[in-house]
Every structure is written in C-alpha cells, then in structure tokens.
Design a protein around this motif. Structure first.
Motif, PDB file in Angstrom:
ATOM      1  N   LEU A 158       0.846  -1.200   0.000  1.00  0.00           N
ATOM      2  CA  LEU A 158       0.000   0.000   0.000  1.00  0.00           C
ATOM      3  C   LEU A 158       0.875   1.240   0.000  1.00  0.00           C
ATOM      4  CD1 LEU A 158      -2.565  -1.129   2.722  1.00  0.00           C
ATOM      5  CD2 LEU A 158      -3.111  -0.722   0.322  1.00  0.00           C
ATOM      6  N   ASP A 159       0.711   2.077  -1.015  1.00  0.00           N
ATOM      7  CA  ASP A 159       1.530   3.285  -1.140  1.00  0.00           C
ATOM      8  C   ASP A 159       0.684   4.523  -0.849  1.00  0.00           C
ATOM      9  OD1 ASP A 159       3.534   5.077  -1.634  1.00  0.00           O
ATOM     10  OD2 ASP A 159       3.828   4.540  -3.744  1.00  0.00           O
ATOM     11  N   GLU A 160       0.894   5.104   0.319  1.00  0.00           N
ATOM     12  CA  GLU A 160       0.235   6.353   0.744  1.00  0.00           C
ATOM     13  C   GLU A 160      -1.288   6.284   0.622  1.00  0.00           C
ATOM     14  OE1 GLU A 160       1.920   8.554   2.211  1.00  0.00           O
ATOM     15  OE2 GLU A 160       3.946   8.652   1.404  1.00  0.00           O
ATOM     16  N   PRO A 161      -1.941   5.326   1.287  1.00  0.00           N
ATOM     17  CA  PRO A 161      -3.397   5.223   1.157  1.00  0.00           C
ATOM     18  C   PRO A 161      -4.161   6.405   1.738  1.00  0.00           C
ATOM     19  CG  PRO A 161      -2.588   3.715   2.844  1.00  0.00           C
ATOM     20  CD  PRO A 161      -1.379   4.244   2.131  1.00  0.00           C
ATOM     21  N   SER A 162      -3.530   7.205   2.616  1.00  0.00           N
ATOM     22  CA  SER A 162      -4.234   8.344   3.220  1.00  0.00           C
ATOM     23  C   SER A 162      -4.090   9.631   2.422  1.00  0.00           C
ATOM     24  CB  SER A 162      -3.713   8.580   4.652  1.00  0.00           C
ATOM     25  OG  SER A 162      -2.429   9.205   4.623  1.00  0.00           O
ATOM     26  N   LEU A 163      -3.306   9.601   1.349  1.00  0.00           N
ATOM     27  CA  LEU A 163      -2.942  10.830   0.634  1.00  0.00           C
ATOM     28  C   LEU A 163      -4.174  11.571   0.110  1.00  0.00           C
ATOM     29  CD1 LEU A 163      -0.378  12.381  -0.342  1.00  0.00           C
ATOM     30  CD2 LEU A 163      -0.633  11.170  -2.516  1.00  0.00           C
ATOM     31  N   GLY A 164      -4.319  12.820   0.538  1.00  0.00           N
ATOM     32  CA  GLY A 164      -5.366  13.689   0.012  1.00  0.00           C
ATOM     33  C   GLY A 164      -6.764  13.394   0.496  1.00  0.00           C
ATOM     34  N   LEU A 165      -6.913  12.573   1.539  1.00  0.00           N
ATOM     35  CA  LEU A 165      -8.243  12.189   2.006  1.00  0.00           C
ATOM     36  C   LEU A 165      -8.606  12.903   3.303  1.00  0.00           C
ATOM     37  CD1 LEU A 165      -8.186   8.325   1.405  1.00  0.00           C
ATOM     38  CD2 LEU A 165      -8.833  10.146  -0.178  1.00  0.00           C
ATOM     39  N   ALA A 166      -9.896  13.100   3.507  1.00  0.00           N
ATOM     40  CA  ALA A 166     -10.390  13.705   4.746  1.00  0.00           C
ATOM     41  C   ALA A 166     -10.098  12.773   5.924  1.00  0.00           C
ATOM     42  CB  ALA A 166     -11.891  13.956   4.636  1.00  0.00           C
ATOM     43  N   MET A 186      -4.028 -11.263   6.215  1.00  0.00           N
ATOM     44  CA  MET A 186      -3.243 -10.752   5.092  1.00  0.00           C
ATOM     45  C   MET A 186      -1.974 -10.058   5.575  1.00  0.00           C
ATOM     46  SD  MET A 186      -4.611  -8.426   1.930  1.00  0.00           S
ATOM     47  CE  MET A 186      -5.812  -9.713   1.566  1.00  0.00           C
ATOM     48  N   THR A 187      -0.881 -10.320   4.897  1.00  0.00           N
ATOM     49  CA  THR A 187       0.387  -9.651   5.174  1.00  0.00           C
ATOM     50  C   THR A 187       0.416  -8.342   4.407  1.00  0.00           C
ATOM     51  OG1 THR A 187       1.418 -11.837   5.357  1.00  0.00           O
ATOM     52  CG2 THR A 187       2.895  -9.940   5.191  1.00  0.00           C
ATOM     53  N   ILE A 188       0.816  -7.260   5.083  1.00  0.00           N
ATOM     54  CA  ILE A 188       0.694  -5.922   4.498  1.00  0.00           C
ATOM     55  C   ILE A 188       1.982  -5.130   4.699  1.00  0.00           C
ATOM     56  CG2 ILE A 188      -0.536  -3.710   4.651  1.00  0.00           C
ATOM     57  CD1 ILE A 188      -3.017  -5.356   5.522  1.00  0.00           C
ATOM     58  N   PHE A 189       2.431  -4.512   3.615  1.00  0.00           N
ATOM     59  CA  PHE A 189       3.573  -3.589   3.653  1.00  0.00           C
ATOM     60  C   PHE A 189       3.014  -2.207   3.329  1.00  0.00           C
ATOM     61  CE2 PHE A 189       8.228  -3.010   1.963  1.00  0.00           C
ATOM     62  CZ  PHE A 189       8.343  -1.862   2.737  1.00  0.00           C
ATOM     63  N   LEU A 190       3.034  -1.337   4.331  1.00  0.00           N
ATOM     64  CA  LEU A 190       2.387  -0.036   4.252  1.00  0.00           C
ATOM     65  C   LEU A 190       3.416   1.080   4.185  1.00  0.00           C
ATOM     66  CD1 LEU A 190      -0.114   1.884   4.614  1.00  0.00           C
ATOM     67  CD2 LEU A 190       0.139   1.509   7.082  1.00  0.00           C
ATOM     68  N   VAL A 191       3.393   1.840   3.102  1.00  0.00           N
ATOM     69  CA  VAL A 191       4.199   3.058   2.985  1.00  0.00           C
ATOM     70  C   VAL A 191       3.280   4.233   3.262  1.00  0.00           C
ATOM     71  CG1 VAL A 191       5.242   4.607   1.280  1.00  0.00           C
ATOM     72  CG2 VAL A 191       6.031   2.257   1.464  1.00  0.00           C
ATOM     73  N   GLU A 192       3.680   5.105   4.195  1.00  0.00           N
ATOM     74  CA  GLU A 192       2.730   6.115   4.639  1.00  0.00           C
ATOM     75  C   GLU A 192       3.445   7.330   5.246  1.00  0.00           C
ATOM     76  OE1 GLU A 192      -0.125   8.221   5.059  1.00  0.00           O
ATOM     77  OE2 GLU A 192      -0.855   6.243   4.442  1.00  0.00           O
ATOM     78  N   GLN A 193       2.982   8.536   4.845  1.00  0.00           N
ATOM     79  CA  GLN A 193       3.515   9.753   5.456  1.00  0.00           C
ATOM     80  C   GLN A 193       2.885  10.027   6.815  1.00  0.00           C
ATOM     81  OE1 GLN A 193       3.837  13.392   3.241  1.00  0.00           O
ATOM     82  NE2 GLN A 193       4.580  12.372   1.410  1.00  0.00           N
TER      83      GLN A 193
END
Length: 235
Positions: A158-166, A186-193
C-alpha cells in the motif's frame, strides 16, 4: 515472506536507493515511514518489479524476484495499490474490480471475493454501476484497494493510502487495513507519510531518509522514539 537484501535503484544516473535491506514476515503489518522524496515509493516499485534494482536481491516466499515482471509477481500474490490510486476512470466500479481478477481463472472464488469486497466497502456496492472517475477521492481509494484484493494478494503493498483524504475517510481506510490483517490474515507492507496512524496499526516499522534505511524497530518503540516523534509525529 519478503526479503530485500541490499538493493540499490537508479533513475538514469541518479541513485534513489542505497543498499536498502528489510524483511516482512507472514501475517505482519510492516510500515515504511519517511519524508517526501525519501525513496519510499521507489522501494515499493522495486519490490513490485516496476523499477528493477541495479544491485542487490529481492526474495518473495524464498524465490528471487528482482528480475521478475510485474504481471508475474501479481500472479504469484505480490500486489501493489499505487500512490494516487490510478483507477480506470471511464470504467464502472464493477469493471475496475473485474480487471483486478484478470489473471485469475477460479470463477467461483472470484464471485466470493467480489462479495467480500462489497462487504468491506458497502459504498462500492451501492456505486457498482458508476464510473470510477465520478467517485469521491475516498471512494476511489476504496476502489483501488478493492481492485488489488480481487487479485488475491498474499502480500499487499500500500503506497500512501491516506494521501489527500479527509481525516474521517483516512480512519475508515486504516480500520479496513487492520481488519484485513487481523481477520483475513493478510500480510501488508504499508508506505505512509502519516507516521502516527501507520505505526499505531503496524507490528514493526522502518524509517527511510534519502534512500537509506536509518532505523528499524517494533512499531510501539518507534512511536515513543524521541527522534521519530520530533521528525515525523510533530511532537
């Protein structure tokens, strides 16, 4: 499940990643945090075969995949949700989800997975005949994640799933990510600011600066690390 061993990735003559190593164990949520331009997206692109590293190796379930094509990796269960969502705007929600299962032949299981996706995101079920481009930003992010789920990932990137969201939509998305891990295994690799949210749901975390991994630890320890708090949590 995933081992990244000393990879260096370039864009032309510009080196974006410097000897990056990390691992993801089965059943974990791993997060990679860092400033804008630190190399987080390049790390995911290198793992998913879109930008191949010049040096080092990547092992997925014990097999070397650093020279594999992206479509083979998707078929093997390594699936990425890209930054910026990149849904197909002129296709309906249902058609976007069908494309997520494009490489699959198990029609009965596809139908069950579609029902599961609609259970996770009831708003998509309501809008299944609506063009993707007419959805809100949050709904498009839900669609991007759901499209990836239709490929039956063993490891979800997951690449920046929060980007630009309320904020309220971000909270919903992160609750779903946690649910996918805890209930679906599920195994998850999360990239996130949003380091605060990411570290709160992750098991372990890595910190990246200028293309290098500078710190790794359990997520709760990174949350209490004074340097991390000052640099990424605004505390």
């Amino acid at each position: 499940m995933l081992e990244v061993n000393g990879i260096s990735t370039y864009y032309g003559n510009i080196q974006a990643l410097h000897d990056v190593s990390l691992k993801v164990d089965e059943g974990e949520i791993i997060t990679l945090i860092g400033a804008n331009g630190a190399g987080k997206t390049t790390t995911l692109l290198s793992i998913s075969g879109i930008t191949q590293p010049k040096h080092g190796e990547i092992l997925f379930r014990g097999e070397p995949v650093h020279r594999a094509k992206p479509e083979r990796l998707v078929k093997d269960g390594l699936v990425q949700v890209p930054e910026g969502r990149h849904i197909f705007p002129y296709l309906t929600v249902a058609e976007n989800l069908d494309l997520g299962a494009f490489l699959r032949k198990d029609k009965d299981r596809i139908r069950k997975d579609l029902e599961h996706v609609y259970d996770l995101f009831p708003r998509l079920a309501e809008r299944r005949h609506q063009q993707g481009g007419t959805l809100s930003g949050g709904e498009q992010q839900m669609l991007a994640i759901s499209r990836a789920l239709m490929a039956r990932p063993k490891l979800l990137l997951l690449d920046e799933p929060s980007l630009g969201l309320a904020p309220i939509i971000v909270q919903q998305i992160f609750e779903i990510i946690e649910k996918l891990n805890k209930e679906d295994g599920m195994t998850i690799f999360l990239v996130e600011q949003n380091a605060n949210l990411a570290l709160k749901i992750a098991h372990r975390g890595y910190v990246m600066e200028t293309g290098r991994i500078t710190l790794e630890d359990k997520a709760e320890k990174l949350l209490s690390n004074e340097d991390v708090r000052k640099a990424y949590l605004g505390i």
